[in-house]
Enzyme design. Structure first.
Site, short mmCIF file in Angstrom:
data_model
loop_
_atom_site.label_atom_id
_atom_site.label_comp_id
_atom_site.label_asym_id
_atom_site.label_seq_id
_atom_site.Cartn_x
_atom_site.Cartn_y
_atom_site.Cartn_z
N ARG A 124 0.84 -1.19 0.00
CA ARG A 124 0.00 0.00 0.00
C ARG A 124 0.87 1.25 0.00
O ARG A 124 1.93 1.27 0.63
CB ARG A 124 -0.90 0.01 1.23
CG ARG A 124 -1.90 -1.12 1.23
CD ARG A 124 -2.76 -1.10 2.47
NE ARG A 124 -2.01 -1.52 3.66
CZ ARG A 124 -2.59 -1.85 4.81
NH1 ARG A 124 -3.90 -1.80 4.94
NH2 ARG A 124 -1.87 -2.22 5.85
N ASP A 128 0.52 5.42 0.84
CA ASP A 128 -0.35 6.33 1.58
C ASP A 128 -0.87 7.45 0.68
O ASP A 128 -0.40 7.63 -0.46
CB ASP A 128 0.43 6.90 2.76
CG ASP A 128 -0.48 7.30 3.92
OD1 ASP A 128 -1.71 7.18 3.79
OD2 ASP A 128 0.05 7.72 4.97
N ARG A 184 9.38 7.87 5.22
CA ARG A 184 9.13 9.28 5.52
C ARG A 184 9.68 9.68 6.89
O ARG A 184 10.17 10.80 7.07
CB ARG A 184 7.63 9.58 5.42
CG ARG A 184 7.11 9.50 3.97
CD ARG A 184 5.60 9.48 3.92
NE ARG A 184 5.02 10.65 4.58
CZ ARG A 184 3.74 10.75 4.91
NH1 ARG A 184 2.90 9.73 4.68
NH2 ARG A 184 3.28 11.83 5.48
#
Length: 264
Positions: A50, A52, A197
């Site tokens: 996945r 974001d 991140r």
């Protein structure tokens, strides 16, 4: 029943992430609608992981099972004519029924991009985080090196992570300069929620002199999100590539080389 694997790129700015969810536009929903329009089948695609909201992909991979007789070489063109312009299918190929785009994956590479120019590049601002003040890139690269190897990355994932464990292997990680753009490339067997991140946000503190390069090891060993820096903005992150072994060599269910689903 055929199993088809697909490589897709997308601009994540207009999506609430890759995976289907109750609210917001998602890449998965758009692709499944296109397949439904093309074949009439209600198919749920299996993504390699996945991404974001706001995160982009050059080389996301998914697979799906279909009864359609459409030739494999026609899938990319057929889907692209039915998809919005911020999603582009790059390739499609047949794989054994045992193939699973997430569990069969061996390596994934992400890139985080920073714009170091005095003013943001108007043509790249959707894909780079603008940081106009000086960064010590040498120190950032030194700090990044501490993360290569097999480690518990609890300090570098969101406190909202629901994974049973946070051990991952980073195979390589490095910085590359391209004009005013600074790219961080990181390759591993899997990534946790916001992991890249948070790593980038912490390295920015190193680049600003708020942390020393060796603090990256201290933070890693501390296994606490509170020790690391902020989570960098999503628009600078790109899923570059997902690598597999030869799917035709699979003789038993894959052992989940990427053992938990990515949540970047």
């Amino acid at each position: 029943m055929r199993n088809i694997c697909v490589k897709v790129s997308y601009d994540g700015a207009g999506f609430n992430g890759f995976q289907s969810q109750p609210y917001g536009r998602t890449v998965q929903d758009e692709i499944e609608k296109a397949i439904k329009h093309l074949t009439g089948e209600d198919i749920i695609i299996i993504g390699s992981g996945r991404t974001d909201a706001g995160v982009h992909a050059m080389g996301q991979v998914f697979n799906f099972h279909t009864s359609s007789t459409i030739p494999t070489v026609r899938w990319a063109i057929a889907l692209n004519t039915r998809l919005p312009k911020d999603i582009v299918i790059l390739d499609a190929w047949d794989v054994p029924n045992i193939f699973h785009s997430r569990r069969s994956a061996k390596r994934k590479t992400y890139r985080y991009s920073i714009d170091l120019g005095k003013f943001p590049d108007v043509f790249a601002r959707s894909y780079r985080f603008h940081h106009p003040t000086k960064l010590d890139v040498v120190a950032m690269a030194e700090g990044l090196a501490y993360l290569v190897g097999r480690h518990d990355f609890t300090s570098f994932t969101s406190i909202r992570s629901t994974k049973p464990h946070h051990v991952r292997t980073v195979y390589e990680a490095y910085f590359e300069r391209e004009g005013d753009a600074l790219h961080m490339y990181i390759t591993g067997n899997g990534f946790l929620y916001n992991m890249v991140r948070v790593i980038m946000g912490t390295l920015l503190w190193v680049g600003q002199g708020k942390l020393k390069p060796e603090d990256m090891k201290r933070i890693l060993d501390g296994k606490s999100r509170a020790l690391a820096g902020p989570t960098a903005m999503p628009h600078g992150l790109m899923l570059v590539n997902v690598e597999y072994g030869d799917p035709y060599e699979l003789t038993e269910p894959p052992s989940a080389a990427v053992d938990d689903e990515d949540d970047e």
